[in-house]
Scaffold this motif. Structure first.
Motif, short mmCIF file in Angstrom:
data_model
loop_
_atom_site.label_atom_id
_atom_site.label_comp_id
_atom_site.label_asym_id
_atom_site.label_seq_id
_atom_site.Cartn_x
_atom_site.Cartn_y
_atom_site.Cartn_z
N ARG A 9 0.83 -1.20 0.00
CA ARG A 9 0.00 0.00 0.00
C ARG A 9 0.87 1.26 0.00
O ARG A 9 0.55 2.24 -0.64
N TYR A 33 -4.62 -3.13 -16.17
CA TYR A 33 -4.04 -1.83 -16.45
C TYR A 33 -3.17 -1.36 -15.28
O TYR A 33 -3.42 -1.71 -14.14
N TYR A 35 -2.05 2.48 -13.97
CA TYR A 35 -2.14 3.93 -14.09
C TYR A 35 -1.31 4.55 -12.98
O TYR A 35 -1.11 3.95 -11.93
N GLN A 37 -1.31 8.35 -10.74
CA GLN A 37 -2.09 9.55 -10.51
C GLN A 37 -1.22 10.60 -9.86
O GLN A 37 -0.63 10.37 -8.79
N LEU A 43 -5.43 10.45 -13.97
CA LEU A 43 -4.87 9.10 -14.10
C LEU A 43 -4.23 8.97 -15.48
O LEU A 43 -4.88 9.18 -16.50
N LEU A 45 -2.26 6.44 -18.15
CA LEU A 45 -2.09 5.02 -18.44
C LEU A 45 -0.64 4.70 -18.73
O LEU A 45 -0.04 5.26 -19.65
N PHE A 90 -2.16 3.00 -9.53
CA PHE A 90 -3.39 2.22 -9.47
C PHE A 90 -3.35 1.12 -10.51
O PHE A 90 -3.03 1.34 -11.68
N PHE A 103 -10.81 -0.89 -9.91
CA PHE A 103 -9.52 -0.43 -9.45
C PHE A 103 -9.13 -1.07 -8.12
O PHE A 103 -9.97 -1.37 -7.27
N GLY A 104 -7.81 -1.21 -7.93
CA GLY A 104 -7.27 -1.55 -6.63
C GLY A 104 -7.18 -0.31 -5.76
O GLY A 104 -7.53 0.80 -6.19
N SER A 105 -6.69 -0.50 -4.54
CA SER A 105 -6.64 0.61 -3.58
C SER A 105 -5.48 1.57 -3.83
O SER A 105 -5.44 2.63 -3.22
N ARG A 108 1.10 3.95 -2.86
CA ARG A 108 1.75 5.26 -2.81
C ARG A 108 3.26 5.04 -2.76
O ARG A 108 3.78 4.56 -1.75
N ASN B 42 -8.90 6.43 -1.55
CA ASN B 42 -9.69 5.29 -2.02
C ASN B 42 -9.52 5.13 -3.51
O ASN B 42 -8.98 6.01 -4.19
N SER B 43 -9.98 4.03 -4.02
CA SER B 43 -9.85 3.79 -5.46
C SER B 43 -11.04 4.38 -6.21
O SER B 43 -12.14 4.49 -5.66
N PRO B 44 -10.84 4.77 -7.47
CA PRO B 44 -11.96 5.26 -8.28
C PRO B 44 -12.98 4.14 -8.52
O PRO B 44 -12.61 2.98 -8.70
N PHE B 104 -8.25 9.31 -18.92
CA PHE B 104 -8.94 10.03 -17.85
C PHE B 104 -8.61 11.53 -17.88
O PHE B 104 -7.52 11.94 -18.28
N GLY B 105 -9.57 12.31 -17.43
CA GLY B 105 -9.33 13.72 -17.19
C GLY B 105 -8.62 13.93 -15.86
O GLY B 105 -8.36 12.98 -15.13
#
Lengths: 112, 114
Positions: A9, A33, A35, A37, A43, A45, A90, A103-105, A108, B42-44, B104-105
């Motif tokens: 995590r 996938y 991603y 963020q 997000l 890719l 993610f 999505f997973g959690s 970081r 949290n996840s999207p 994604f935006g």
């Protein structure tokens, strides 16, 4: 219960170290996938995998590689991590014939 | 350049009001459009999606409007509640043999004040 699991995590690494981010899903989804963020960028890719050993670059693949040897597992590898790879990563999966992403959690990652 | 863009990084709406979130895209080939909701740490999760063969889809308090000629889609949330406070991510993509490479935006942080 449908789930995408990411490990770890939280992760702190030094510049130049190798990083392995793991992702698993229990839904037998074909597509997976990775991603990242970042603030103000949403997000982005990195890689998409359509099935075992069927991987394709996303929009920002440089500095990353992936491995998918089993349908339920998709790994993201950073060989010699850089400080600009500090981000939240993610993993997601989607079933064949559908566009919905699960999505997973998130992981970081901090690269010092 | 950014293929999918949310021009408003943040939006504040009074409880009970209508929240309108906007998204613009560049690629004519996109045929799938979605809105995801994300709470902090949290996840999207998918809220609602629409394909290009319709220009509107409703689901409870949520409505997606698609304007293909303007390359624009929006999410309307009626009777906004404090629990709607979250980051909303729009996404668009082209269905490629069953899966879509979603772009994604940047996200819009919605705050619903009571």
């Amino acid at each position: 219960d449908m789930k995408v699991t990411q490990m770890p995590r939280y992760l702190i690494k030094r510049m130049g170290e190798n990083v392995l981010l793991e992702c698993g899903q229990d839904m037998s989804h074909e597509t997976m996938y990775w991603y990242r963020q970042d603030p103000g960028l949403g997000l982005q890719l990195i890689y998409i995998s359509y099935d075992v050993d069927s991987n394709s670059e996303g929009d920002i693949p440089k500095g990353y590689r992936v491995s998918r040897k089993k349908r339920e597992h998709f790994s993201l590898i950073l060989d010699s991590a850089k400080t600009n790879q500090t981000s939240v990563y993610f993993c997601a999966s989607s079933p064949g014939g559908e566009e919905t992403l699960y999505f997973g959690s998130g992981t970081r990652l901090t690269v010092l | 350049g950014q293929q999918v863009k949310q021009s408003s990084p943040s939006l504040t709406v009074q409880e009970g009001g209508i929240s309108i979130l906007n998204c613009d895209y560049e690629n004519d080939m996109f045929d799938y459009f979605a809105w995801y909701k994300k709470y902090p740490d949290n996840s999207p999760t998918l809220l609602i999606s629409v394909r290009s063969n319709v220009d509107k889809r409703e689901d409870g308090r949520l409505t997606v409007f698609l304007n293909k000629s303007g390359k624009h889609f929006s999410l309307h949330i009626t009777a906004s509640q404090p629990e709607d406070t979250a980051v909303y991510l729009c996404a668009a993509g082209e269905n490629q043999g069953g899966s879509a490479k979603l772009i994604f935006g940047e996200g819009t942080k919605l705050t619903v004040s009571s």
